[in-house]
Design a protein around this motif. Structure first.
Motif, PDB file in Angstrom:
ATOM      1  N   ALA B 112      60.490  37.825 -60.305  1.00 57.06           N
ATOM      2  CA  ALA B 112      60.477  37.360 -61.702  1.00 57.06           C
ATOM      3  C   ALA B 112      61.419  36.171 -61.880  1.00 57.06           C
ATOM      4  CB  ALA B 112      60.887  38.490 -62.630  1.00 57.06           C
ATOM      5  N   LEU B 113      60.843  35.025 -62.090  1.00 57.83           N
ATOM      6  CA  LEU B 113      61.615  33.832 -62.425  1.00 57.83           C
ATOM      7  C   LEU B 113      60.911  33.204 -63.618  1.00 57.83           C
ATOM      8  CD1 LEU B 113      62.246  32.377 -58.861  1.00 57.83           C
ATOM      9  CD2 LEU B 113      63.991  33.233 -60.415  1.00 57.83           C
ATOM     10  N   ALA B 114      61.603  33.199 -64.752  1.00 53.32           N
ATOM     11  CA  ALA B 114      60.958  32.792 -66.000  1.00 53.32           C
ATOM     12  C   ALA B 114      60.308  31.418 -65.876  1.00 53.32           C
ATOM     13  CB  ALA B 114      61.991  32.798 -67.126  1.00 53.32           C
ATOM     14  N   GLU B 115      60.987  30.513 -65.182  1.00 54.10           N
ATOM     15  CA  GLU B 115      60.481  29.137 -65.117  1.00 54.10           C
ATOM     16  C   GLU B 115      59.209  29.038 -64.270  1.00 54.10           C
ATOM     17  OE1 GLU B 115      63.293  30.237 -63.889  1.00 54.10           O
ATOM     18  OE2 GLU B 115      63.840  29.304 -61.995  1.00 54.10           O
ATOM     19  N   LEU B 116      58.950  30.043 -63.432  1.00 58.71           N
ATOM     20  CA  LEU B 116      57.757  29.992 -62.581  1.00 58.71           C
ATOM     21  C   LEU B 116      56.549  30.671 -63.228  1.00 58.71           C
ATOM     22  CD1 LEU B 116      59.299  30.636 -59.034  1.00 58.71           C
ATOM     23  CD2 LEU B 116      58.713  28.468 -60.133  1.00 58.71           C
ATOM     24  N   GLY B 117      56.801  31.620 -64.099  1.00 56.39           N
ATOM     25  CA  GLY B 117      55.708  32.225 -64.863  1.00 56.39           C
ATOM     26  C   GLY B 117      54.796  33.136 -64.063  1.00 56.39           C
ATOM     27  N   ARG B 118      55.282  33.670 -62.962  1.00 56.07           N
ATOM     28  CA  ARG B 118      54.445  34.582 -62.183  1.00 56.07           C
ATOM     29  C   ARG B 118      54.140  35.839 -63.003  1.00 56.07           C
ATOM     30  NH1 ARG B 118      58.798  34.236 -57.302  1.00 56.07           N
ATOM     31  NH2 ARG B 118      58.062  32.324 -56.304  1.00 56.07           N
ATOM     32  N   ALA B 119      52.887  36.267 -62.961  1.00 56.33           N
ATOM     33  CA  ALA B 119      52.486  37.428 -63.771  1.00 56.33           C
ATOM     34  C   ALA B 119      52.124  38.624 -62.900  1.00 56.33           C
ATOM     35  CB  ALA B 119      51.304  37.058 -64.652  1.00 56.33           C
ATOM     36  N   VAL B 120      51.369  38.384 -61.859  1.00 60.76           N
ATOM     37  CA  VAL B 120      50.914  39.459 -60.975  1.00 60.76           C
ATOM     38  C   VAL B 120      51.048  38.968 -59.528  1.00 60.76           C
ATOM     39  CG1 VAL B 120      48.918  40.819 -60.221  1.00 60.76           C
ATOM     40  CG2 VAL B 120      49.304  40.432 -62.667  1.00 60.76           C
ATOM     41  N   ALA B 121      51.661  39.792 -58.699  1.00 57.24           N
ATOM     42  CA  ALA B 121      51.803  39.454 -57.277  1.00 57.24           C
ATOM     43  C   ALA B 121      50.681  40.121 -56.487  1.00 57.24           C
ATOM     44  CB  ALA B 121      53.158  39.924 -56.763  1.00 57.24           C
ATOM     45  N   HIS B 185      50.763  40.480 -40.410  1.00 60.44           N
ATOM     46  CA  HIS B 185      50.187  39.224 -40.888  1.00 60.44           C
ATOM     47  C   HIS B 185      49.603  39.443 -42.281  1.00 60.44           C
ATOM     48  CE1 HIS B 185      49.506  37.637 -36.507  1.00 60.44           C
ATOM     49  NE2 HIS B 185      50.774  37.586 -36.896  1.00 60.44           N
ATOM     50  N   SER B 186      49.883  38.548 -43.176  1.00 62.12           N
ATOM     51  CA  SER B 186      49.391  38.710 -44.547  1.00 62.12           C
ATOM     52  C   SER B 186      49.189  37.342 -45.198  1.00 62.12           C
ATOM     53  CB  SER B 186      50.387  39.520 -45.380  1.00 62.12           C
ATOM     54  OG  SER B 186      51.631  38.836 -45.447  1.00 62.12           O
ATOM     55  N   VAL B 187      48.456  37.363 -46.282  1.00 60.97           N
ATOM     56  CA  VAL B 187      48.473  36.238 -47.212  1.00 60.97           C
ATOM     57  C   VAL B 187      48.956  36.812 -48.538  1.00 60.97           C
ATOM     58  CG1 VAL B 187      46.779  34.777 -46.080  1.00 60.97           C
ATOM     59  CG2 VAL B 187      46.010  36.514 -47.658  1.00 60.97           C
ATOM     60  N   ALA B 188      49.820  36.063 -49.193  1.00 60.91           N
ATOM     61  CA  ALA B 188      50.459  36.609 -50.395  1.00 60.91           C
ATOM     62  C   ALA B 188      50.771  35.488 -51.358  1.00 60.91           C
ATOM     63  CB  ALA B 188      51.720  37.371 -50.020  1.00 60.91           C
ATOM     64  N   GLY B 189      50.867  35.862 -52.622  1.00 58.99           N
ATOM     65  CA  GLY B 189      51.189  34.880 -53.652  1.00 58.99           C
ATOM     66  C   GLY B 189      51.162  35.529 -55.008  1.00 58.99           C
ATOM     67  N   TRP B 190      50.854  34.748 -56.016  1.00 60.17           N
ATOM     68  CA  TRP B 190      50.923  35.241 -57.391  1.00 60.17           C
ATOM     69  C   TRP B 190      49.750  34.709 -58.217  1.00 60.17           C
ATOM     70  CZ3 TRP B 190      54.991  33.265 -54.638  1.00 60.17           C
ATOM     71  CH2 TRP B 190      55.994  34.188 -54.312  1.00 60.17           C
ATOM     72  N   PHE B 191      49.402  35.491 -59.218  1.00 62.07           N
ATOM     73  CA  PHE B 191      48.482  35.041 -60.267  1.00 62.07           C
ATOM     74  C   PHE B 191      49.325  34.648 -61.487  1.00 62.07           C
ATOM     75  CE2 PHE B 191      45.656  37.602 -57.675  1.00 62.07           C
ATOM     76  CZ  PHE B 191      44.464  36.877 -57.719  1.00 62.07           C
ATOM     77  N   TYR B 192      48.825  33.634 -62.185  1.00 58.34           N
ATOM     78  CA  TYR B 192      49.569  33.078 -63.332  1.00 58.34           C
ATOM     79  C   TYR B 192      48.683  33.096 -64.580  1.00 58.34           C
ATOM     80  CZ  TYR B 192      52.563  31.178 -59.649  1.00 58.34           C
ATOM     81  OH  TYR B 192      53.392  31.043 -58.556  1.00 58.34           O
ATOM     82  N   PRO B 193      49.334  33.162 -65.769  1.00 61.61           N
ATOM     83  CA  PRO B 193      48.533  33.146 -67.004  1.00 61.61           C
ATOM     84  C   PRO B 193      47.752  31.847 -67.144  1.00 61.61           C
ATOM     85  CG  PRO B 193      50.806  33.800 -67.434  1.00 61.61           C
ATOM     86  CD  PRO B 193      50.746  33.331 -66.016  1.00 61.61           C
TER      87      PRO B 193
END
Lengths: 175, 193
Positions: B112-121, B185-193
């Motif tokens: 959680a970093l407010a400036e990045l706005g990540r919503a779902v990992a 091994h994985s691929v990972a990231g975030w979904f954003y609004p």
């Protein structure tokens, strides 16, 4: 606990210009782990802060004399804490942020009996300022300026049964 | 490419999951697509990185290999489905490939970093290590807004073709346990609004 010649104020005064230039100093072989007996320690675990064992100790005059001679400043002891890290242990910036003394000086004595490898790292933003290697007998003195944070790197399973023992003394400037 | 199951039961599981909202989707890709993605990761340049909370090998963001790029394109196209599962409007996603070898880890953190706005990992697993590397979720007790107690609440095993989705907020603490043997091994990231 500080080994000769680093228990001699005149020797430390000669090192002072280097400390002032770097705002830190690493002195291998400056303390003797064999002279230290660890007291009972308490387990600490908060996932977002760290996992280690901890003991709060009374201030030691020899460590203050060492830090004052090296920095050339009058210092007030803030705390003296013994940290033990084993396999799976670590401490993060956030943990440091809750107890750091700044501006001031932090002296760390590596009282481990063996090398496990995981260093302590002082960092300002994304920039590593100082990596303090994990070497028994090493002493590190670091000026704690605003914005400088420390973490103790995670000890992976490869360290086996080794333990890292760090005695940390925090001082604030008296003047 | 992505074979989403019916999102409605998944949304119920996501909303009810403890210690914080998450969902596990097994068999997200068909075996042939999964194999292509895995080949993509093996060809992707990964560079060892070490820091306060991590020791691992991330790839470029966005990824370079066409198979990985195709997967991320498919994730972008899945925003409506993921929005339905997670109960909030999501419009785009990012991500990278990662390898964790023996001794690698990702220590507890919240994303959680407010400036990045990540919503779902999210994390999609390409290869499971022989030992370790689980995704561990922590239950946090708070007092006056501060976390005062943390407890391991769930360990999610790494399985090829498994996708994990979880919400991002300050108390959604999670970690990748140290890999003790083999490669994760994985691929990972975030979904954003």
């Amino acid at each position: 606990m500080i080994r000769a010649p680093f228990d001699d104020a005149s020797v430390l005064a000669k090192l002072r210009p280097a400390f002032e230039a770097q705002r830190s100093m690493i002195l291998p072989g400056a303390c003797d782990p064999d002279l230290f007996r660890a007291p009972p320690m308490n387990r600490f675990f908060l996932a977002h802060r760290g996992r280690y064992h901890l003991a709060e100790l009374p201030p030691r005059d020899d460590l203050r004399a060492f830090a004052e001679a090296l920095t050339g400043r009058r210092l007030l002891p803030a705390w003296l804490r013994l940290f033990r890290f084993r396999r799976g242990c670590y401490s993060l910036f956030y943990d440091d942020s809750l107890s750091r003394i700044e501006p001031g000086v932090e002296v760390t004595l590596d009282l481990s009996r063996e090398m496990a490898g995981a260093p302590a790292v002082y960092q300002s933003g994304p920039t590593q300022l100082l990596v303090v290697p994990q070497v028994p007998g090493l002493v590190a003195a670091v000026e704690r300026a605003p914005g400088v944070f420390r973490y103790d790197r995670y000890l992976p399973a490869s360290v086996g049964r080794a333990a890292v023992l760090r005695l940390r003394a925090a001082f604030r400037y008296a003047d | 490419m992505i074979r989403w199951p019916d999102p409605r039961p998944l949304a119920k599981k996501f909303a009810a999951a403890k210690p914080f909202r998450h969902a596990i989707v097994d068999g997200l890709l068909a075996p042939a697509d999964h194999a292509r993605l895995r080949e993509g990761l093996e060809a992707e340049p990964l560079v060892r990185a070490e820091g306060e909370i991590y020791s691992h090998r991330p790839g470029a963001d966005p990824p370079l290999h066409p198979a990985l790029r195709a997967f991320f394109d498919a994730l972008q196209d899945s925003c409506a489905t993921v929005s339905e599962i997670c109960g909030r409007q999501l419009s785009w996603a990012d991500g990278a490939a990662y390898a964790y070898l023996a001794g690698d880890y990702l220590l507890p953190h919240s994303d959680a970093l407010a400036e990045l706005g990540r919503a779902v990992a999210y994390a999609y697993y390409l290869a499971a290590p022989d030992q370790g590397g689980e995704l561990e979720l922590f239950e946090c007790s708070t007092r006056e807004g501060l976390i005062v107690r943390t407890r391991t609440a769930k360990r999610i095993a790494v399985r090829p073709r498994r996708l994990v989705l979880f919400e991002v907020h300050d108390a959604a603490l999670h970690q990748v346990c140290e890999v003790l043997a083999g490669a994760r091994h994985s691929v990972a990231g975030w979904f954003y609004p």
